[in-house]
Design a protein around this motif. Sequence first.
Motif, PDB file in Angstrom:
ATOM      1  N   LEU A 177       2.115  -1.243   4.337  1.00  0.00           N
ATOM      2  CA  LEU A 177       3.270  -0.445   4.730  1.00  0.00           C
ATOM      3  C   LEU A 177       2.922   1.022   4.956  1.00  0.00           C
ATOM      4  O   LEU A 177       3.474   1.673   5.846  1.00  0.00           O
ATOM      5  N   ILE A 178       2.016   1.552   4.149  1.00  0.00           N
ATOM      6  CA  ILE A 178       1.691   2.981   4.262  1.00  0.00           C
ATOM      7  C   ILE A 178       0.728   3.237   5.427  1.00  0.00           C
ATOM      8  O   ILE A 178       0.653   4.364   5.952  1.00  0.00           O
ATOM      9  N   ALA A 229       2.984   0.658 -10.569  1.00  0.00           N
ATOM     10  CA  ALA A 229       1.947   0.110  -9.690  1.00  0.00           C
ATOM     11  C   ALA A 229       1.853   0.904  -8.392  1.00  0.00           C
ATOM     12  O   ALA A 229       0.747   1.163  -7.891  1.00  0.00           O
ATOM     13  N   VAL A 230       2.997   1.309  -7.826  1.00  0.00           N
ATOM     14  CA  VAL A 230       2.991   2.089  -6.587  1.00  0.00           C
ATOM     15  C   VAL A 230       2.315   3.441  -6.820  1.00  0.00           C
ATOM     16  O   VAL A 230       1.520   3.910  -5.990  1.00  0.00           O
ATOM     17  N   MET A 231       2.613   4.071  -7.955  1.00  0.00           N
ATOM     18  CA  MET A 231       1.977   5.358  -8.257  1.00  0.00           C
ATOM     19  C   MET A 231       0.458   5.216  -8.355  1.00  0.00           C
ATOM     20  O   MET A 231      -0.296   6.064  -7.864  1.00  0.00           O
ATOM     21  N   GLU A 232       0.008   4.143  -8.989  1.00  0.00           N
ATOM     22  CA  GLU A 232      -1.434   3.909  -9.113  1.00  0.00           C
ATOM     23  C   GLU A 232      -2.070   3.685  -7.744  1.00  0.00           C
ATOM     24  O   GLU A 232      -3.132   4.238  -7.439  1.00  0.00           O
ATOM     25  N   CYS A 233      -1.408   2.891  -6.914  1.00  0.00           N
ATOM     26  CA  CYS A 233      -1.943   2.610  -5.581  1.00  0.00           C
ATOM     27  C   CYS A 233      -1.940   3.869  -4.717  1.00  0.00           C
ATOM     28  O   CYS A 233      -2.894   4.117  -3.964  1.00  0.00           O
ATOM     29  N   ALA A 234      -0.868   4.655  -4.809  1.00  0.00           N
ATOM     30  CA  ALA A 234      -0.793   5.887  -4.019  1.00  0.00           C
ATOM     31  C   ALA A 234      -1.913   6.839  -4.381  1.00  0.00           C
ATOM     32  O   ALA A 234      -2.553   7.449  -3.510  1.00  0.00           O
ATOM     33  N   HIS A 253      -4.812   6.044  -5.609  1.00  0.00           N
ATOM     34  CA  HIS A 253      -6.070   5.474  -5.120  1.00  0.00           C
ATOM     35  C   HIS A 253      -6.266   5.744  -3.633  1.00  0.00           C
ATOM     36  O   HIS A 253      -7.397   5.962  -3.164  1.00  0.00           O
ATOM     37  N   LEU A 254      -5.156   5.767  -2.872  1.00  0.00           N
ATOM     38  CA  LEU A 254      -5.228   5.955  -1.426  1.00  0.00           C
ATOM     39  C   LEU A 254      -5.080   7.416  -1.016  1.00  0.00           C
ATOM     40  O   LEU A 254      -5.075   7.732   0.175  1.00  0.00           O
ATOM     41  N   GLY A 255      -4.942   8.296  -1.974  1.00  0.00           N
ATOM     42  CA  GLY A 255      -4.800   9.712  -1.666  1.00  0.00           C
ATOM     43  C   GLY A 255      -3.434  10.094  -1.120  1.00  0.00           C
ATOM     44  O   GLY A 255      -3.308  11.101  -0.411  1.00  0.00           O
ATOM     45  N   PRO A 266       5.560  13.747  -4.827  1.00  0.00           N
ATOM     46  CA  PRO A 266       6.496  13.229  -3.825  1.00  0.00           C
ATOM     47  C   PRO A 266       6.312  13.819  -2.438  1.00  0.00           C
ATOM     48  O   PRO A 266       7.173  13.612  -1.574  1.00  0.00           O
ATOM     49  N   ASN A 267       5.226  14.551  -2.177  1.00  0.00           N
ATOM     50  CA  ASN A 267       5.082  15.231  -0.894  1.00  0.00           C
ATOM     51  C   ASN A 267       4.934  14.263   0.275  1.00  0.00           C
ATOM     52  O   ASN A 267       5.560  14.441   1.321  1.00  0.00           O
ATOM     53  N   ASP A 268       4.098  13.226   0.099  1.00  0.00           N
ATOM     54  CA  ASP A 268       3.901  12.237   1.167  1.00  0.00           C
ATOM     55  C   ASP A 268       4.817  11.028   0.993  1.00  0.00           C
ATOM     56  O   ASP A 268       5.119  10.341   1.976  1.00  0.00           O
ATOM     57  N   LEU A 269       5.200  10.750  -0.229  1.00  0.00           N
ATOM     58  CA  LEU A 269       5.979   9.544  -0.532  1.00  0.00           C
ATOM     59  C   LEU A 269       6.918   9.821  -1.693  1.00  0.00           C
ATOM     60  O   LEU A 269       6.504  10.397  -2.707  1.00  0.00           O
ATOM     61  N   GLU A 270       8.185   9.433  -1.539  1.00  0.00           N
ATOM     62  CA  GLU A 270       9.142   9.563  -2.646  1.00  0.00           C
ATOM     63  C   GLU A 270       9.450   8.170  -3.203  1.00  0.00           C
ATOM     64  O   GLU A 270       9.489   7.178  -2.462  1.00  0.00           O
ATOM     65  N   ILE A 271       9.667   8.135  -4.502  1.00  0.00           N
ATOM     66  CA  ILE A 271       9.915   6.862  -5.197  1.00  0.00           C
ATOM     67  C   ILE A 271      11.243   6.949  -5.935  1.00  0.00           C
ATOM     68  O   ILE A 271      11.535   7.932  -6.622  1.00  0.00           O
ATOM     69  N   VAL A 272      12.050   5.892  -5.803  1.00  0.00           N
ATOM     70  CA  VAL A 272      13.218   5.683  -6.650  1.00  0.00           C
ATOM     71  C   VAL A 272      12.954   4.443  -7.494  1.00  0.00           C
ATOM     72  O   VAL A 272      12.517   3.416  -6.968  1.00  0.00           O
ATOM     73  N   THR A 273      13.170   4.534  -8.793  1.00  0.00           N
ATOM     74  CA  THR A 273      12.951   3.378  -9.666  1.00  0.00           C
ATOM     75  C   THR A 273      14.098   3.213 -10.647  1.00  0.00           C
ATOM     76  O   THR A 273      14.665   4.193 -11.126  1.00  0.00           O
TER      77      THR A 273
END
Length: 378
Positions: free
Chosen positions: A260-261, A280-285, A287-289, A293-300
């Motif tokens: 998706l990214i 898990a998303v935070m860990e993957c983000a 890892h991928l640099g 929240p600058n490139d990606l924002e998360i709601v949980t």
Amino acid sequence: MADSRWQGIAEKYRSDIESGRLGPGDRLPSDAALSELLGVSRATAHRALAELQRWGLVTRLRGSGTVVASRDKRSKGLIALIVDQVAHQRDFPRADLIGGIHEGLGDDINLLWCDSKLNVDREIRFLETMPNEVDGILCWPTGNPRSTAVLRELAQANFPIVLLDRVPDDLEINATTHDSAASSRHALEFLIDRGHSRIAFFAFNKPNVSTVVERLSTFETVFHERGWSPSSLTRLFAAELEFGESNRFVQAVHDAFFTLIKADEPITAVFCVQDMFAAAVMECAEHLGVSIPNDLEIVTYNDWPSMMLRRPWQAHRIVPRTYELGRAAASRLLSLVNGERPEPLVQRISADFVVADAGLLPTSSLAADGERTPSRRP
């Protein structure tokens, strides 16, 4: 020597009740009045009345005093709490839920814990046997259709039962749940107002769990209202990954997130139905640099299982009011135990929306019911 006068007092009233000198509905003295009447301590008076309740001879109601129970519905002073599982490592049932239940039930009602261990046969066995042992049931159901049939029978028989958090489809029953629809809509509209349209949805595939269904349905509705297609952004993971090896779960999330990214039109936000996905998303983000929240924002959803994220202040969190849910459910159950027979009601408890604390974002958040609450770090 311990004061045993409470035993004599309890036996005296027991004799009066069983002989008919005191009949159903007759009121007994309060702790204070009994203490003064018999010249004993309030603790002794309270112990005597509590023993009568344990014998099922009286009903003690907060604000109404102690009354003789009817012969066919004498209180046992016991409520069963049936949960789909007890998971100490994941803090379930949460302490605030139990605290709310105790507050709603009061000091004179005890809880009998029943752990279904994610096994529908155990759940059905509890649902079939507990009505003979307790005055009422609080149930956090598995959602399995087989146990739903038993829940329907209990509701139709007017046995006092209130469901917690999950309400199976087409089941008319009393329940107290988090307002997943309103909370999800508020969070999604918050992201959209911040310019996001490429929002991924991460959840386990649980078609029989109403909270997951409501959150997914709200996601789809919000997208359809804007003429967007949600299907390409929705990822439903195999339910068995929730309790399997953590590395398999993280790898599955990583594969989905990577696709998706790195798409031609990459996602800019992720909506997670529980903290496992956010972690898990935070860990993957990382890892991928990908910067949060600058490139990606998360709601949980900060609920089951609520987890300590590595950087919790980076995620927007929907925080259910679990204490209030427990208290409301227990209060509702007591009214049923005491003979009220209102139409089945699903009571929905609002959640708080806590905005990420990252400098670029607003400094306050809007609760799902419209109340302003300050942002905060846990």
